[in-house]
Design a protein around this motif. Sequence first.
Motif, PDB file in Angstrom:
ATOM      1  N   TYR A  61     -85.816  41.133  83.542  1.00 20.15           N
ATOM      2  CA  TYR A  61     -85.783  40.960  82.089  1.00 20.15           C
ATOM      3  C   TYR A  61     -86.728  39.847  81.653  1.00 20.15           C
ATOM      4  CZ  TYR A  61     -84.660  39.897  77.339  1.00 20.15           C
ATOM      5  OH  TYR A  61     -84.791  39.659  75.997  1.00 20.15           O
ATOM      6  N   ILE A  91     -86.533  51.668  74.230  1.00 20.59           N
ATOM      7  CA  ILE A  91     -86.130  51.578  72.815  1.00 20.59           C
ATOM      8  C   ILE A  91     -85.864  50.110  72.453  1.00 20.59           C
ATOM      9  CG2 ILE A  91     -84.482  52.293  71.050  1.00 20.59           C
ATOM     10  CD1 ILE A  91     -83.804  54.714  72.852  1.00 20.59           C
ATOM     11  N   TYR A  92     -85.204  49.404  73.374  1.00 21.52           N
ATOM     12  CA  TYR A  92     -84.960  47.967  73.143  1.00 21.52           C
ATOM     13  C   TYR A  92     -86.292  47.243  72.909  1.00 21.52           C
ATOM     14  CZ  TYR A  92     -83.799  43.111  73.942  1.00 21.52           C
ATOM     15  OH  TYR A  92     -83.683  41.749  73.802  1.00 21.52           O
ATOM     16  N   GLY A  95     -87.802  48.030  69.473  1.00 24.03           N
ATOM     17  CA  GLY A  95     -87.154  47.265  68.407  1.00 24.03           C
ATOM     18  C   GLY A  95     -87.565  45.804  68.446  1.00 24.03           C
ATOM     19  N   TYR A  96     -87.626  45.272  69.658  1.00 22.39           N
ATOM     20  CA  TYR A  96     -87.977  43.858  69.824  1.00 22.39           C
ATOM     21  C   TYR A  96     -89.382  43.563  69.290  1.00 22.39           C
ATOM     22  CZ  TYR A  96     -88.992  39.367  71.978  1.00 22.39           C
ATOM     23  OH  TYR A  96     -89.349  38.061  72.181  1.00 22.39           O
ATOM     24  N   GLY A  99     -89.491  43.815  65.645  1.00 18.52           N
ATOM     25  CA  GLY A  99     -88.838  42.602  65.138  1.00 18.52           C
ATOM     26  C   GLY A  99     -89.776  41.397  65.173  1.00 18.52           C
ATOM     27  N   ARG A 100     -90.688  41.395  66.133  1.00 16.19           N
ATOM     28  CA  ARG A 100     -91.675  40.318  66.248  1.00 16.19           C
ATOM     29  C   ARG A 100     -92.919  40.575  65.396  1.00 16.19           C
ATOM     30  NH1 ARG A 100     -88.628  36.225  68.089  1.00 16.19           N
ATOM     31  NH2 ARG A 100     -88.887  35.732  70.298  1.00 16.19           N
ATOM     32  N   MET A 141     -84.164  55.877  63.369  1.00 17.38           N
ATOM     33  CA  MET A 141     -84.511  54.452  63.410  1.00 17.38           C
ATOM     34  C   MET A 141     -85.788  54.231  64.217  1.00 17.38           C
ATOM     35  SD  MET A 141     -82.304  53.110  61.418  1.00 17.38           S
ATOM     36  CE  MET A 141     -82.650  51.358  61.596  1.00 17.38           C
ATOM     37  N   LEU A 142     -86.021  55.095  65.227  1.00 17.29           N
ATOM     38  CA  LEU A 142     -87.236  54.974  66.027  1.00 17.29           C
ATOM     39  C   LEU A 142     -88.429  55.519  65.245  1.00 17.29           C
ATOM     40  CD1 LEU A 142     -84.848  54.770  68.061  1.00 17.29           C
ATOM     41  CD2 LEU A 142     -86.313  55.893  69.727  1.00 17.29           C
TER      42      LEU A 142
ATOM     43  N   ARG B  65     -82.614  48.792  57.419  1.00 22.50           N
ATOM     44  CA  ARG B  65     -83.501  47.665  57.669  1.00 22.50           C
ATOM     45  C   ARG B  65     -83.205  46.522  56.689  1.00 22.50           C
ATOM     46  NH1 ARG B  65     -89.197  46.547  59.610  1.00 22.50           N
ATOM     47  NH2 ARG B  65     -89.426  44.421  58.854  1.00 22.50           N
ATOM     48  N   MET B  68     -80.048  44.819  57.706  1.00 16.06           N
ATOM     49  CA  MET B  68     -80.287  43.941  58.860  1.00 16.06           C
ATOM     50  C   MET B  68     -80.988  42.665  58.431  1.00 16.06           C
ATOM     51  SD  MET B  68     -81.195  46.257  62.191  1.00 16.06           S
ATOM     52  CE  MET B  68     -82.513  47.270  61.535  1.00 16.06           C
ATOM     53  N   TYR B  92     -82.254  50.313  69.155  1.00 13.75           N
ATOM     54  CA  TYR B  92     -83.391  49.858  68.347  1.00 13.75           C
ATOM     55  C   TYR B  92     -82.988  48.642  67.511  1.00 13.75           C
ATOM     56  CZ  TYR B  92     -86.940  49.686  64.743  1.00 13.75           C
ATOM     57  OH  TYR B  92     -87.910  49.240  63.893  1.00 13.75           O
ATOM     58  N   GLU B  93     -81.820  48.732  66.875  1.00 11.48           N
ATOM     59  CA  GLU B  93     -81.356  47.641  66.013  1.00 11.48           C
ATOM     60  C   GLU B  93     -81.063  46.376  66.816  1.00 11.48           C
ATOM     61  OE1 GLU B  93     -79.615  50.461  62.446  1.00 11.48           O
ATOM     62  OE2 GLU B  93     -78.241  49.838  64.015  1.00 11.48           O
ATOM     63  N   GLY B  95     -82.601  45.462  69.642  1.00 14.82           N
ATOM     64  CA  GLY B  95     -83.892  44.864  69.958  1.00 14.82           C
ATOM     65  C   GLY B  95     -84.501  44.187  68.742  1.00 14.82           C
ATOM     66  N   TYR B  96     -84.383  44.864  67.588  1.00 18.89           N
ATOM     67  CA  TYR B  96     -84.959  44.326  66.356  1.00 18.89           C
ATOM     68  C   TYR B  96     -84.338  42.985  65.990  1.00 18.89           C
ATOM     69  CZ  TYR B  96     -86.294  43.887  61.469  1.00 18.89           C
ATOM     70  OH  TYR B  96     -86.779  43.402  60.282  1.00 18.89           O
ATOM     71  N   ILE B  98     -82.683  40.864  67.906  1.00 17.62           N
ATOM     72  CA  ILE B  98     -83.033  39.835  68.897  1.00 17.62           C
ATOM     73  C   ILE B  98     -84.485  39.408  68.672  1.00 17.62           C
ATOM     74  CG2 ILE B  98     -83.407  39.413  71.379  1.00 17.62           C
ATOM     75  CD1 ILE B  98     -80.796  40.963  71.892  1.00 17.62           C
ATOM     76  N   GLY B  99     -85.345  40.373  68.340  1.00 18.26           N
ATOM     77  CA  GLY B  99     -86.732  40.039  67.993  1.00 18.26           C
ATOM     78  C   GLY B  99     -86.813  39.099  66.789  1.00 18.26           C
ATOM     79  N   ARG B 100     -85.839  39.212  65.892  1.00 17.93           N
ATOM     80  CA  ARG B 100     -85.783  38.357  64.702  1.00 17.93           C
ATOM     81  C   ARG B 100     -85.037  37.047  64.974  1.00 17.93           C
ATOM     82  NH1 ARG B 100     -89.808  40.324  61.653  1.00 17.93           N
ATOM     83  NH2 ARG B 100     -89.171  41.579  59.879  1.00 17.93           N
ATOM     84  N   ASP B 101     -84.636  36.841  66.231  1.00 15.90           N
ATOM     85  CA  ASP B 101     -83.892  35.624  66.631  1.00 15.90           C
ATOM     86  C   ASP B 101     -82.559  35.463  65.911  1.00 15.90           C
ATOM     87  OD1 ASP B 101     -85.695  34.604  68.573  1.00 15.90           O
ATOM     88  OD2 ASP B 101     -87.030  33.907  66.991  1.00 15.90           O
ATOM     89  N   GLY B 145     -81.062  41.189  77.534  1.00 15.31           N
ATOM     90  CA  GLY B 145     -81.553  40.882  76.197  1.00 15.31           C
ATOM     91  C   GLY B 145     -80.476  40.110  75.439  1.00 15.31           C
TER      92      GLY B 145
END
Lengths: 191, 191
Positions: A61, A91-92, A95-96, A99-100, A141-142, B65, B68, B92-93, B95-96, B98-101, B145
Amino acid sequence: MTKRLPRVYLAGPEVFFPESVRASLDERKKRILGDVGLEGVSPFDNALDLAGAREPAQLIYDANRELMDKADGLIANLTPFRGPSADAGTIYELGYMIGRDKPTVGFSVCATPYNERVSRHSTVCANGADIEAFGLADNLMLDYGLVRAGGKFFTGATAYPPGGFPPEAYFEEPVFVAAARYLAQLLREHP
Amino acid sequence: MTKRLPRVYLAGPEVFFPESVRASLDERKKRILGDVGLEGVSPFDNALDLAGAREPAQLIYDANRELMDKADGLIANLTPFRGPSADAGTIYELGYMIGRDKPTVGFSVCATPYNERVSRHSTVCANGADIEAFGLADNLMLDYGLVRAGGKFFTGATAYPPGGFPPEAYFEEPVFVAAARYLAQLLREHP
Protein backbone atom coordinates in the motif's frame (compact mmCIF):
# COMPACT_ATOMS: atom_id res chain seq x y z
CA MET A 1 18.28 21.37 -19.33
CA THR A 2 15.87 18.55 -20.06
CA LYS A 3 12.41 18.65 -18.52
CA ARG A 4 11.17 15.32 -17.21
CA LEU A 5 8.19 13.71 -18.93
CA PRO A 6 4.84 13.84 -17.11
CA ARG A 7 4.61 10.68 -15.00
CA VAL A 8 1.54 8.46 -15.25
CA TYR A 9 0.56 5.79 -12.71
CA LEU A 10 -0.59 2.56 -14.39
CA ALA A 11 -3.41 1.16 -12.23
CA GLY A 12 -5.13 -2.15 -12.91
CA PRO A 13 -5.64 -5.75 -11.87
CA GLU A 14 -2.56 -6.75 -13.90
CA VAL A 15 -0.63 -6.83 -10.61
CA PHE A 16 -2.38 -10.14 -9.89
CA PHE A 17 -1.62 -11.73 -13.27
CA PRO A 18 1.03 -14.37 -13.96
CA GLU A 19 4.42 -12.65 -14.21
CA SER A 20 4.93 -13.28 -17.95
CA VAL A 21 1.58 -11.71 -18.86
CA ARG A 22 2.00 -8.80 -16.45
CA ALA A 23 5.52 -7.90 -17.52
CA SER A 24 4.59 -7.92 -21.20
CA LEU A 25 1.50 -5.74 -20.61
CA ASP A 26 3.56 -3.27 -18.53
CA GLU A 27 6.14 -3.02 -21.30
CA ARG A 28 3.60 -2.45 -24.08
CA LYS A 29 1.82 0.23 -22.07
CA LYS A 30 5.01 2.05 -21.17
CA ARG A 31 6.08 2.05 -24.82
CA ILE A 32 2.76 3.53 -25.95
CA LEU A 33 2.88 6.16 -23.18
CA GLY A 34 6.44 6.99 -24.27
CA ASP A 35 5.17 7.50 -27.84
CA VAL A 36 2.81 10.24 -26.61
CA GLY A 37 5.42 11.87 -24.38
CA LEU A 38 4.51 10.33 -21.04
CA GLU A 39 6.44 8.15 -18.59
CA GLY A 40 4.49 5.16 -17.28
CA VAL A 41 5.15 3.94 -13.75
CA SER A 42 3.76 0.65 -12.46
CA PRO A 43 3.48 -0.91 -8.98
CA PHE A 44 6.01 -3.48 -10.14
CA ASP A 45 8.70 -0.84 -10.59
CA ASN A 46 9.07 -1.05 -6.82
CA ALA A 47 11.27 -4.05 -5.97
CA LEU A 48 9.68 -4.75 -2.59
CA ASP A 49 11.10 -7.28 -0.14
CA LEU A 50 7.75 -8.84 0.70
CA ALA A 51 9.21 -12.06 2.09
CA GLY A 52 11.21 -10.07 4.66
CA ALA A 53 8.37 -7.69 5.56
CA ARG A 54 6.44 -7.85 8.82
CA GLU A 55 3.36 -6.38 7.14
CA PRO A 56 3.69 -7.06 3.40
CA ALA A 57 0.23 -5.69 2.55
CA GLN A 58 1.03 -2.38 4.25
CA LEU A 59 4.37 -2.26 2.44
CA ILE A 60 2.56 -2.67 -0.90
CA TYR A 61 0.00 0.00 0.00
CA ASP A 62 2.65 2.49 1.06
CA ALA A 63 4.67 1.91 -2.11
CA ASN A 64 1.61 2.33 -4.36
CA ARG A 65 0.54 5.42 -2.49
CA GLU A 66 3.99 6.95 -2.91
CA LEU A 67 3.94 6.16 -6.65
CA MET A 68 0.54 7.84 -6.94
CA ASP A 69 1.65 10.87 -4.98
CA LYS A 70 4.69 11.27 -7.22
CA ALA A 71 2.65 10.77 -10.41
CA ASP A 72 1.13 13.61 -12.44
CA GLY A 73 -1.79 11.55 -13.72
CA LEU A 74 -3.51 8.17 -13.73
CA ILE A 75 -4.48 5.66 -16.41
CA ALA A 76 -6.71 2.97 -14.88
CA ASN A 77 -7.57 -0.41 -16.37
CA LEU A 78 -11.23 -0.69 -15.36
CA THR A 79 -11.93 -3.93 -17.24
CA PRO A 80 -14.23 -6.06 -15.04
CA PHE A 81 -12.34 -8.24 -12.55
CA ARG A 82 -13.83 -10.93 -10.26
CA GLY A 83 -17.34 -9.68 -10.86
CA PRO A 84 -19.23 -7.15 -12.97
CA SER A 85 -17.18 -4.13 -11.81
CA ALA A 86 -13.53 -3.12 -12.06
CA ASP A 87 -10.88 -4.30 -9.58
CA ALA A 88 -11.48 -2.87 -6.09
CA GLY A 89 -7.91 -1.61 -5.65
CA THR A 90 -8.00 0.13 -9.02
CA ILE A 91 -11.31 1.85 -8.21
CA TYR A 92 -9.82 3.03 -4.91
CA GLU A 93 -6.88 4.51 -6.81
CA LEU A 94 -9.20 6.18 -9.33
CA GLY A 95 -11.15 7.87 -6.52
CA TYR A 96 -7.97 8.82 -4.73
CA MET A 97 -6.35 10.48 -7.75
CA ILE A 98 -9.55 12.36 -8.64
CA GLY A 99 -9.72 13.42 -4.98
CA ARG A 100 -6.19 14.76 -5.45
CA ASP A 101 -7.33 16.68 -8.58
CA LYS A 102 -4.92 14.83 -10.86
CA PRO A 103 -5.71 14.23 -14.55
CA THR A 104 -7.22 10.77 -14.89
CA VAL A 105 -8.48 8.46 -17.62
CA GLY A 106 -9.93 4.95 -17.49
CA PHE A 107 -10.31 2.18 -20.02
CA SER A 108 -11.91 -1.24 -20.31
CA VAL A 109 -11.74 -3.82 -23.08
CA CYS A 110 -15.37 -4.68 -22.37
CA ALA A 111 -18.11 -3.61 -24.80
CA THR A 112 -21.00 -4.93 -22.70
CA PRO A 113 -22.45 -2.24 -20.39
CA TYR A 114 -22.42 -2.70 -16.61
CA ASN A 115 -26.15 -3.29 -16.22
CA GLU A 116 -26.10 -6.07 -18.82
CA ARG A 117 -23.10 -7.66 -17.12
CA VAL A 118 -25.10 -7.89 -13.89
CA SER A 119 -28.21 -9.18 -15.64
CA ARG A 120 -29.20 -9.21 -19.28
CA HIS A 121 -32.86 -9.68 -18.61
CA SER A 122 -33.79 -7.83 -15.45
CA THR A 123 -33.44 -4.48 -13.69
CA VAL A 124 -33.06 -6.23 -10.32
CA CYS A 125 -30.12 -8.50 -9.46
CA ALA A 126 -30.33 -11.96 -7.89
CA ASN A 127 -30.17 -10.46 -4.38
CA GLY A 128 -32.98 -7.99 -4.99
CA ALA A 129 -30.96 -4.78 -5.52
CA ASP A 130 -31.73 -2.36 -8.37
CA ILE A 131 -29.58 -2.41 -11.50
CA GLU A 132 -29.70 1.12 -12.87
CA ALA A 133 -30.21 0.76 -16.62
CA PHE A 134 -27.93 3.62 -17.67
CA GLY A 135 -25.90 1.58 -20.14
CA LEU A 136 -22.68 2.93 -18.61
CA ALA A 137 -19.32 1.17 -18.53
CA ASP A 138 -19.47 0.64 -14.73
CA ASN A 139 -21.12 2.08 -11.61
CA LEU A 140 -22.03 5.70 -12.45
CA MET A 141 -19.64 7.08 -9.83
CA LEU A 142 -16.75 5.77 -11.94
CA ASP A 143 -18.11 6.89 -15.32
CA TYR A 144 -19.06 10.38 -14.19
CA GLY A 145 -16.21 10.69 -11.72
CA LEU A 146 -13.98 10.50 -14.76
CA VAL A 147 -16.10 12.77 -16.97
CA ARG A 148 -16.63 15.47 -14.33
CA ALA A 149 -12.91 15.56 -13.58
CA GLY A 150 -12.22 16.28 -17.26
CA GLY A 151 -11.22 12.68 -17.99
CA LYS A 152 -12.88 9.96 -20.03
CA PHE A 153 -13.75 6.24 -19.86
CA PHE A 154 -12.61 4.45 -23.06
CA THR A 155 -14.23 1.10 -23.84
CA GLY A 156 -13.21 -1.73 -26.14
CA ALA A 157 -14.80 -4.20 -28.48
CA THR A 158 -15.04 -7.43 -26.50
CA ALA A 159 -18.32 -8.86 -25.22
CA TYR A 160 -18.31 -9.77 -21.53
CA PRO A 161 -17.63 -13.50 -21.10
CA PRO A 162 -19.95 -14.87 -18.38
CA GLY A 163 -17.01 -16.18 -16.31
CA GLY A 164 -15.01 -12.95 -16.67
CA PHE A 165 -11.97 -12.14 -18.82
CA PRO A 166 -8.75 -14.20 -18.81
CA PRO A 167 -5.54 -12.22 -18.03
CA GLU A 168 -4.37 -12.04 -21.68
CA ALA A 169 -7.62 -10.28 -22.63
CA TYR A 170 -7.06 -7.19 -20.43
CA PHE A 171 -5.42 -5.18 -23.20
CA GLU A 172 -6.63 -3.82 -26.54
CA GLU A 173 -4.05 -1.59 -28.19
CA PRO A 174 -6.47 0.90 -29.86
CA VAL A 175 -8.30 1.49 -26.57
CA PHE A 176 -5.10 2.04 -24.64
CA VAL A 177 -3.67 4.30 -27.35
CA ALA A 178 -6.84 6.44 -27.32
CA ALA A 179 -6.73 6.71 -23.52
CA ALA A 180 -3.00 7.54 -23.53
CA ARG A 181 -3.45 10.29 -26.14
CA TYR A 182 -6.34 11.82 -24.25
CA LEU A 183 -4.34 11.82 -21.01
CA ALA A 184 -1.33 13.38 -22.75
CA GLN A 185 -3.60 16.20 -23.93
CA LEU A 186 -5.03 16.68 -20.41
CA LEU A 187 -1.52 16.86 -18.99
CA ARG A 188 -0.51 19.45 -21.55
CA GLU A 189 -3.53 21.55 -20.52
CA HIS A 190 -2.98 21.05 -16.76
CA PRO A 191 0.75 20.71 -16.35
CA MET B 1 -24.72 30.32 19.11
CA THR B 2 -25.00 26.63 18.29
CA LYS B 3 -22.23 24.93 16.41
CA ARG B 4 -23.36 22.50 13.74
CA LEU B 5 -22.59 18.82 14.22
CA PRO B 6 -19.82 17.31 12.07
CA ARG B 7 -21.46 16.00 8.91
CA VAL B 8 -20.81 12.41 7.82
CA TYR B 9 -21.53 11.04 4.33
CA LEU B 10 -23.16 7.59 4.44
CA ALA B 11 -21.74 5.62 1.51
CA GLY B 12 -22.86 2.11 0.60
CA PRO B 13 -24.80 -0.09 -1.80
CA GLU B 14 -28.01 0.58 0.15
CA VAL B 15 -28.92 3.12 -2.57
CA PHE B 16 -29.80 0.13 -4.77
CA PHE B 17 -31.97 -1.64 -2.16
CA PRO B 18 -35.76 -1.74 -2.12
CA GLU B 19 -37.06 1.53 -0.69
CA SER B 20 -38.45 0.04 2.56
CA VAL B 21 -35.11 -1.59 3.45
CA ARG B 22 -33.08 1.46 2.42
CA ALA B 23 -35.16 3.99 4.31
CA SER B 24 -35.08 1.94 7.49
CA LEU B 25 -31.28 1.44 7.30
CA ASP B 26 -30.74 5.17 6.68
CA GLU B 27 -32.88 6.02 9.69
CA ARG B 28 -31.11 3.60 12.05
CA LYS B 29 -27.69 4.84 10.95
CA LYS B 30 -28.60 8.50 11.32
CA ARG B 31 -29.95 7.83 14.82
CA ILE B 32 -26.72 6.07 15.88
CA LEU B 33 -24.61 8.86 14.39
CA GLY B 34 -26.75 11.39 16.26
CA ASP B 35 -26.06 9.49 19.50
CA VAL B 36 -22.31 10.07 19.04
CA GLY B 37 -22.72 13.71 18.07
CA LEU B 38 -22.60 13.41 14.27
CA GLU B 39 -25.08 14.29 11.52
CA GLY B 40 -25.49 11.57 8.88
CA VAL B 41 -26.22 12.62 5.31
CA SER B 42 -27.27 10.10 2.65
CA PRO B 43 -27.58 10.24 -1.14
CA PHE B 44 -31.34 9.90 -0.66
CA ASP B 45 -31.53 13.21 1.17
CA ASN B 46 -31.33 14.76 -2.29
CA ALA B 47 -34.80 14.71 -3.84
CA LEU B 48 -33.63 14.47 -7.44
CA ASP B 49 -35.96 14.78 -10.41
CA LEU B 50 -34.49 11.84 -12.31
CA ALA B 51 -37.51 11.35 -14.55
CA GLY B 52 -37.18 14.92 -15.84
CA ALA B 53 -33.38 14.83 -16.18
CA ARG B 54 -31.60 14.66 -19.51
CA GLU B 55 -28.64 12.86 -17.92
CA PRO B 56 -29.94 11.23 -14.74
CA ALA B 57 -26.65 9.41 -13.99
CA GLN B 58 -24.71 12.67 -14.13
CA LEU B 59 -27.31 14.34 -11.92
CA ILE B 60 -26.82 11.58 -9.31
CA TYR B 61 -23.03 11.85 -9.53
CA ASP B 62 -23.07 15.63 -9.12
CA ALA B 63 -25.43 15.43 -6.14
CA ASN B 64 -23.30 12.75 -4.41
CA ARG B 65 -20.13 14.67 -5.12
CA GLU B 66 -21.64 17.81 -3.60
CA LEU B 67 -22.74 15.87 -0.51
CA MET B 68 -19.19 14.50 -0.14
CA ASP B 69 -17.63 17.91 -0.61
CA LYS B 70 -19.89 19.38 2.08
CA ALA B 71 -19.27 16.46 4.47
CA ASP B 72 -16.57 16.43 7.15
CA GLY B 73 -16.07 12.67 7.07
CA LEU B 74 -17.15 9.37 5.52
CA ILE B 75 -18.59 6.12 6.84
CA ALA B 76 -18.58 3.49 4.08
CA ASN B 77 -20.51 0.22 4.01
CA LEU B 78 -17.92 -2.06 2.40
CA THR B 79 -19.92 -5.28 2.78
CA PRO B 80 -19.36 -7.34 -0.41
CA PHE B 81 -21.81 -6.47 -3.20
CA ARG B 82 -22.21 -8.30 -6.55
CA GLY B 83 -18.93 -10.13 -6.08
CA PRO B 84 -16.20 -10.63 -3.49
CA SER B 85 -15.42 -6.90 -3.07
CA ALA B 86 -17.38 -3.89 -1.89
CA ASP B 87 -19.70 -1.89 -4.17
CA ALA B 88 -17.73 -0.07 -6.90
CA GLY B 89 -19.36 3.31 -6.27
CA THR B 90 -18.66 3.07 -2.54
CA ILE B 91 -14.99 2.21 -3.16
CA TYR B 92 -14.72 5.21 -5.47
CA GLU B 93 -16.13 7.43 -2.71
CA LEU B 94 -13.73 5.92 -0.16
CA GLY B 95 -10.74 6.72 -2.36
CA TYR B 96 -12.09 10.18 -3.14
CA MET B 97 -12.60 11.16 0.50
CA ILE B 98 -9.17 9.82 1.52
CA GLY B 99 -7.75 11.76 -1.44
CA ARG B 100 -9.43 14.84 0.07
CA ASP B 101 -7.82 14.06 3.47
CA LYS B 102 -11.17 13.68 5.20
CA PRO B 103 -11.58 11.35 8.23
CA THR B 104 -12.91 8.04 6.97
CA VAL B 105 -14.02 4.68 8.39
CA GLY B 106 -15.34 1.55 6.72
CA PHE B 107 -17.35 -1.41 7.89
CA SER B 108 -18.58 -4.74 6.59
CA VAL B 109 -20.90 -7.29 8.16
CA CYS B 110 -18.77 -10.03 6.60
CA ALA B 111 -16.48 -12.14 8.80
CA THR B 112 -14.97 -14.13 5.92
CA PRO B 113 -11.74 -12.57 4.62
CA TYR B 114 -11.48 -11.40 1.01
CA ASN B 115 -9.13 -14.15 -0.17
CA GLU B 116 -11.49 -16.85 1.15
CA ARG B 117 -14.43 -15.16 -0.52
CA VAL B 118 -12.64 -15.43 -3.87
CA SER B 119 -11.57 -19.03 -3.26
CA ARG B 120 -11.46 -21.10 -0.12
CA HIS B 121 -9.04 -23.63 -1.50
CA SER B 122 -6.62 -21.88 -3.82
CA THR B 123 -4.32 -18.87 -4.10
CA VAL B 124 -5.24 -18.44 -7.76
CA CYS B 125 -8.76 -17.55 -8.94
CA ALA B 126 -10.70 -19.27 -11.73
CA ASN B 127 -9.26 -16.88 -14.33
CA GLY B 128 -5.66 -17.45 -13.28
CA ALA B 129 -5.00 -14.29 -11.24
CA ASP B 130 -3.26 -14.38 -7.85
CA ILE B 131 -5.33 -14.13 -4.69
CA GLU B 132 -3.07 -12.51 -2.13
CA ALA B 133 -3.54 -14.53 1.09
CA PHE B 134 -3.39 -11.58 3.49
CA GLY B 135 -6.62 -12.43 5.31
CA LEU B 136 -7.76 -8.81 4.92
CA ALA B 137 -11.35 -7.59 4.72
CA ASP B 138 -11.01 -6.57 1.03
CA ASN B 139 -8.34 -5.61 -1.52
CA LEU B 140 -5.35 -4.28 0.46
CA MET B 141 -5.71 -0.78 -1.01
CA LEU B 142 -9.02 -0.45 0.87
CA ASP B 143 -7.83 -1.96 4.17
CA TYR B 144 -4.59 0.02 4.31
CA GLY B 145 -6.02 3.08 2.62
CA LEU B 146 -8.25 3.34 5.69
CA VAL B 147 -5.52 2.48 8.22
CA ARG B 148 -2.90 4.80 6.77
CA ALA B 149 -5.38 7.69 6.71
CA GLY B 150 -5.97 7.20 10.44
CA GLY B 151 -9.23 5.32 9.91
CA LYS B 152 -10.22 1.73 10.46
CA PHE B 153 -12.10 -1.13 8.76
CA PHE B 154 -14.64 -2.70 11.16
CA THR B 155 -15.88 -6.20 10.34
CA GLY B 156 -18.91 -8.14 11.53
CA ALA B 157 -19.85 -11.68 12.47
CA THR B 158 -21.54 -13.09 9.39
CA ALA B 159 -19.97 -15.75 7.15
CA TYR B 160 -19.99 -14.90 3.43
CA PRO B 161 -22.95 -16.61 1.73
CA PRO B 162 -21.79 -18.03 -1.64
CA GLY B 163 -24.46 -16.08 -3.54
CA GLY B 164 -23.76 -12.83 -1.67
CA PHE B 165 -25.72 -11.05 1.08
CA PRO B 166 -29.42 -10.15 0.79
CA PRO B 167 -30.25 -6.42 1.35
CA GLU B 168 -31.55 -6.89 4.93
CA ALA B 169 -28.16 -8.38 5.95
CA TYR B 170 -26.13 -5.22 5.20
CA PHE B 171 -26.36 -3.90 8.76
CA GLU B 172 -25.10 -5.14 12.14
CA GLU B 173 -25.70 -2.63 14.89
CA PRO B 174 -22.54 -3.34 16.98
CA VAL B 175 -20.31 -2.96 13.92
CA PHE B 176 -21.92 0.29 12.88
CA VAL B 177 -21.83 1.65 16.44
CA ALA B 178 -18.11 0.86 16.73
CA ALA B 179 -17.39 2.54 13.38
CA ALA B 180 -19.50 5.59 14.30
CA ARG B 181 -17.72 6.02 17.66
CA TYR B 182 -14.32 5.73 16.03
CA LEU B 183 -15.23 8.33 13.41
CA ALA B 184 -16.61 10.69 16.06
CA GLN B 185 -13.26 10.47 17.87
CA LEU B 186 -11.35 11.13 14.61
CA LEU B 187 -13.50 14.18 13.93
CA ARG B 188 -12.87 15.52 17.43
CA GLU B 189 -9.12 15.17 16.82
CA HIS B 190 -9.27 16.64 13.29
CA PRO B 191 -12.09 19.17 13.36
